[in-house]
Design an enzyme around this catalytic site. Structure first.
Site, PDB file in Angstrom:
ATOM      1  N   SER A  35       0.939  -0.924  -0.263  1.00 18.37           N
ATOM      2  CA  SER A  35       0.170  -0.063  -0.488  1.00 18.37           C
ATOM      3  C   SER A  35       1.070   1.396  -0.332  1.00 18.37           C
ATOM      4  O   SER A  35       2.152   1.230   0.684  1.00 18.37           O
ATOM      5  CB  SER A  35      -0.624   0.042   1.626  1.00 18.37           C
ATOM      6  OG  SER A  35      -0.776   1.070   1.905  1.00 18.37           O
ATOM      7  N   LYS A  36      -0.138   2.076  -0.244  1.00 17.39           N
ATOM      8  CA  LYS A  36       1.197   3.659  -0.482  1.00 17.39           C
ATOM      9  C   LYS A  36       1.059   4.607   0.569  1.00 17.39           C
ATOM     10  O   LYS A  36       2.305   4.990   0.492  1.00 17.39           O
ATOM     11  CB  LYS A  36       0.835   4.305  -1.951  1.00 17.39           C
ATOM     12  CG  LYS A  36      -1.103   4.856  -1.855  1.00 17.39           C
ATOM     13  CD  LYS A  36      -1.157   5.722  -2.641  1.00 17.39           C
ATOM     14  CE  LYS A  36      -2.116   5.512  -3.207  1.00 17.39           C
ATOM     15  NZ  LYS A  36      -2.513   6.594  -4.915  1.00 17.39           N
ATOM     16  N   ARG A  37       0.042   3.473   1.592  1.00 16.02           N
ATOM     17  CA  ARG A  37       0.786   3.776   2.746  1.00 16.02           C
ATOM     18  C   ARG A  37       1.778   3.721   3.617  1.00 16.02           C
ATOM     19  O   ARG A  37       1.931   3.960   4.967  1.00 16.02           O
ATOM     20  CB  ARG A  37      -1.307   3.643   3.981  1.00 16.02           C
ATOM     21  CG  ARG A  37      -1.960   4.818   3.495  1.00 16.02           C
ATOM     22  CD  ARG A  37      -3.040   5.147   3.996  1.00 16.02           C
ATOM     23  NE  ARG A  37      -4.004   4.973   3.051  1.00 16.02           N
ATOM     24  CZ  ARG A  37      -5.233   4.470   2.278  1.00 16.02           C
ATOM     25  NH1 ARG A  37      -4.456   2.882   2.310  1.00 16.02           N
ATOM     26  NH2 ARG A  37      -5.516   4.763   1.253  1.00 16.02           N
TER      27      ARG A  37
END
Ligand code: GLU
Length: 538
Positions: A279-281
Site C-alpha cells: 500500500s502507498k501508505r
C-alpha cells in the site's frame, strides 16, 4: 474498495489473444499518459506505472504525456504536482507533453479542463446516454444502508433515469442540486486487455448508473479519464490492475460518445515480499525517501522494472548489474509483463544500488564526481561531530586527497551499498582514529614491545597491499609466538575501535602505511592521554 474487489472477482478471463498482435493499434503514433492524482508523493506503484509507460512509448518511438488528475479537490495536497514532476525528472523521465513541458493537447491539468467535461456530459444528455440525477445524499445513504443490511453490494437504483423531460426542467428551474449520471448498457462487455487477455464483464448487473459530473461541476474520474484520453489522442493506456474493473465502464462511455477506445493494458498487482498487500501508505516507499536515503535513480528504476512484473533480462544473475534507461527501452516489450502479483523484494534494492555504485566507480568521469561527493560527505559529517561532541578533530588532518578517496571508493562496494554508509559509525575509522574509550588499553599494554617491533616491520613493507600485510602479520605472530586471533583483535581495536569488521590487513591497506603506523604508535605510546578523536595524519 470492497465494492471494487467484489466486482473484480466476477470478471471473466476468457483467454489471451494471439501474443504479439494484440500490442498494435490502428493509430500510427504511440501516445501514452501517466495520469497521477496529486494526492501525495510519488510512490513505487506510481513510479512503476510511469516507468512502464515511458519505456513502452520510447521503445515504439512514441510520446509520453504527464496529465495531472486533480478533480478530487478534497484530496489535493499542496505542492504534490511540482514534487511529482521533480521526482520524474530525477528518475530520468522527462514528459514530452505535460503541465511544464506544454504540448498541443493541453491543458494537462484536469482542473483546467472543466468546460470540456461539462460540454461532453451535456452532449451525452442530449443523446439520451446520460441524465440529471436529483437524488439527495440522504436518499443515497439510505440505499447504501439498506444494501448493507441485506448483505448486498450497495448500488444506485437508477431512479432518476425515469424522470420525464418536464420533471427535469422544473427541478432545474427550481435550482435543485443535481449531478449527471451515465446510463450503463446491460449485457456482457468485452475488453481485450494487452496483458490479461480477453475480459468479459457485465458492469450494469453489478453497479448502478455512475455519476460522471458531480453537483459541484467537477467530473468524476471515469468521465474525465475517458474524455482526456480521447482528446489527447492516447493510443495505449497502461495502468494498475486496480483499474481493470472500471475498464468496461470506460468502453461503454467510448461507445456512447462514438469514439474509438485506446488499447488497455493493466499492470499486475504489487505485493510485499511476504505476500501481504502493498500500500502507498507504507512508510519509506516514496521516490523522495529513496533519494534522501542515498539510492541512485538508476538503481531504483532497475529495481522497479524487474520487480514490477517485467521478466528478468538475460544475463548472469550472480553478477548483478544495472541497465541505463536507454537499454531498458531497448529491451522493453509488453509481452514480458506477467499477470501474477509481483512480490516487491525490497532486499534487492540495496543490491541494485551496490551494482550501480560499482558501475559508477569503474567509470572514470563518474568516479571523479563520486570523489567530490565523498569528500563533501566526510567534511559535512565530521563538521557536525566537531560541533556536537567538541572533540579535538582537526579538519586539516583529514586524509581527503583524490588518491585516498579513490582507493576507498574502489574498495567500498564489497562492504557497503551506498556512499552514506561510509560515514556511519562502523566506517568512521576510515576518516578518524578511534578514541581511547573505544580501545581496551590494558589489552594493548600487554603487547607494548611487540607493537613497537611490528610498526618497524610494517614500515619495511614496500607494496603495502593486503596480501603483503597478511603475510607479514602471519610470520610476525609466528616468530613472536603470539596467538594470531587475539593479537588481530587488539590490532583491529587500535586501528578502528571495532570488535568486528573488515580484516586487519584490509583495514591497514585502506588506511595506508603511514596512518596505520601512526595509529598503532599513538595507542602504544600514550595510553594515558585524555580521550580524543584525531584524524589520519597526512
Ligand atoms: N488518476 C488515476 C490514478 O491516480 C489514473 C488512473 C488511470 O491511469 O486511468 O491512479
Amino acid at each position: 474498495m470492497r465494492h471494487l474487489r467484489s466486482t473484480f472477482k466476477v470478471l471473466k478471463f476468457v483467454g489471451s489473444l494471439s501474443k504479439r498482435n494484440r500490442f498494435y493499434c490502428t493509430q500510427s503514433t504511440v501516445r501514452v499518459r501517466f495520469a497521477p492524482s496529486p494526492t501525495g508523493f510519488l510512490h513505487l506503484g506510481g513510479l512503476r506505472t510511469a516507468l512502464y509507460n515511458y519505456l513502452f512509448a520510447k521503445s515504439r518511438g512514441g510520446v509520453f504525456i504527464l496529465r495531472i488528475e486533480d478533480t478530487d479537490q478534497k484530496r489535493l495536497v499542496e505542492g504534490a504536482t511540482e514534487q511529482l514532476q521533480y521526482d520524474l525528472r530525477w528518475i530520468g523521465i522527462i514528459p514530452d507533453e505535460g503541465p511544464s513541458s506544454g504540448g498541443n493537447y493541453g491543458p494537462y491539468k484536469q482542473s483546467e479542463r472543466l468546460h470540456i467535461y461539462r460540454m461532453e456530459a451535456e452532449q451525452l444528455i442530449e443523446s439520451k446516454k446520460a441524465y440529471h440525477c436529483f437524488c439527495t445524499e440522504k436518499r443515497l445513504n439510505l440505499i447504501r444502508k439498506e444494501a448493507v443490511r441485506l448483505q448486498q453490494v450497495p448500488k444506485y437504483d437508477n431512479k432518476c433515469r425515469n424522470l420525464s423531460k418536464e420533471e427535469v426542467n422544473t427541478k432545474l428551474k427550481n435550482g435543485e442540486k443535481c449531478c449527471i449520471r451515465f446510463k450503463l448498457t446491460p449485457g456482457d462487455q468485452t475488453c481485450n486487455d494487452l496483458i490479461y487477455g480477453s475480459i468479459t464483464h457485465d458492469v450494469a448487473s453489478l453497479e448502478g448508473d455512475p455519476v460522471i459530473l458531480k453537483s459541484d461541476g467537477y467530473p468524476t474520474y471515469h468521465l474525465a479519464n475517458v474524455v482526456d484520453d480521447h482528446y489527447m489522442n492516447i493510443s495505449h493506456v497502461l495502468r494498475g490492475v486496480e483499474w481493470l474493473p472500471s475498464t468496461t465502464k470506460h468502453i461503454l462511455l467510448y461507445q456512447a460518445f462514438g469514439w474509438e477506445p485506446p488499447l488497455y493494458g493493466h499492470l499486475p498487482l504489487l505485493i510485499n515480499a511476504d505476500g501481504t498487500k502493498f500500500s502507498k501508505r507504507q512508510g519509506a516507499i516514496t521516490v523522495e525517501s529513496y533519494r534522501n536515503s542515498g539510492i541512485y535513480p538508476r538503481a531504483l528504476i532497475n529495481f522497479v522494472t524487474f520487480t514490477g512484473g517485467f521478466s528478468r533480462l538475460k544475463g548472469d544473475p550472480h553478477e548483478p548489474r544495472t541497465y541505463s534507461i536507454y537499454e531498458l527501452i531497448e529491451f522493453f516489450h509488453l509481452s514480458y509483463i506477467n499477470t501474477q502479483p509481483c512480490r516487491l523484494m525490497f532486499d534487492q534494492l540495496p543490491e541494485f544500488n551496490r551494482a550501480e555504485m560499482s558501475r559508477q566507480i569503474s567509470d572514470e568521469n563518474s568516479l571523479k564526481q563520486l570523489i567530490i561527493e565523498l569528500r563533501e560527505l566526510v567534511i559535512e559529517t565530521i563538521s557536525i561531530q566537531i560541533s556536537v561532541v567538541n572533540t579535538e578533530i582537526s579538519m586539516y588532518d583529514l586524509q581527503l586527497d583524490d588518491e585516498h578517496l579513490s582507493f576507498v571508493l574502489k574498495w567500498c562496494p564489497s562492504r557497503v551499498t551506498q556512499l552514506k554508509d561510509l560515514v556511519k559509525p562502523n566506517f568512521m575509522f576510515i576518516w578518524i582514529q578511534p578514541s581511547y574509550q573505544q580501545i581496551n588499553i590494558s589489552n594493548v599494554l600487554q603487547y607494548k614491545e611487540k607493537l613497537m617491533i611490528l610498526i618497524a616491520e610494517l614500515n619495511e613493507i614496500e607494496e603495502f597491499t593486503q596480501i603483503a600485510i597478511k603475510d607479514k602479520l602471519k610470520t610476525f605472530c609466528k616468530s613472536e609466538n603470539l596467538e594470531f586471533s587475539k593479537f588481530m583483535k587488539t590490532l583491529r581495536q587500535c586501528l578502528s575501535g571495532l570488535e568486528e569488521g573488515p580484516g586487519v590487513a584490509e583495514i591497514m591497506e585502506l588506511l595506508g602505511k603511514k596512518t596505520t603506523c601512526a595509529r598503532l604508535k599513538r595507542v602504544n605510546e600514550s595510553p594515558t592521554q585524555p580521550d580524543k578523536n584525531t584524524c589520519c595524519p597526512k
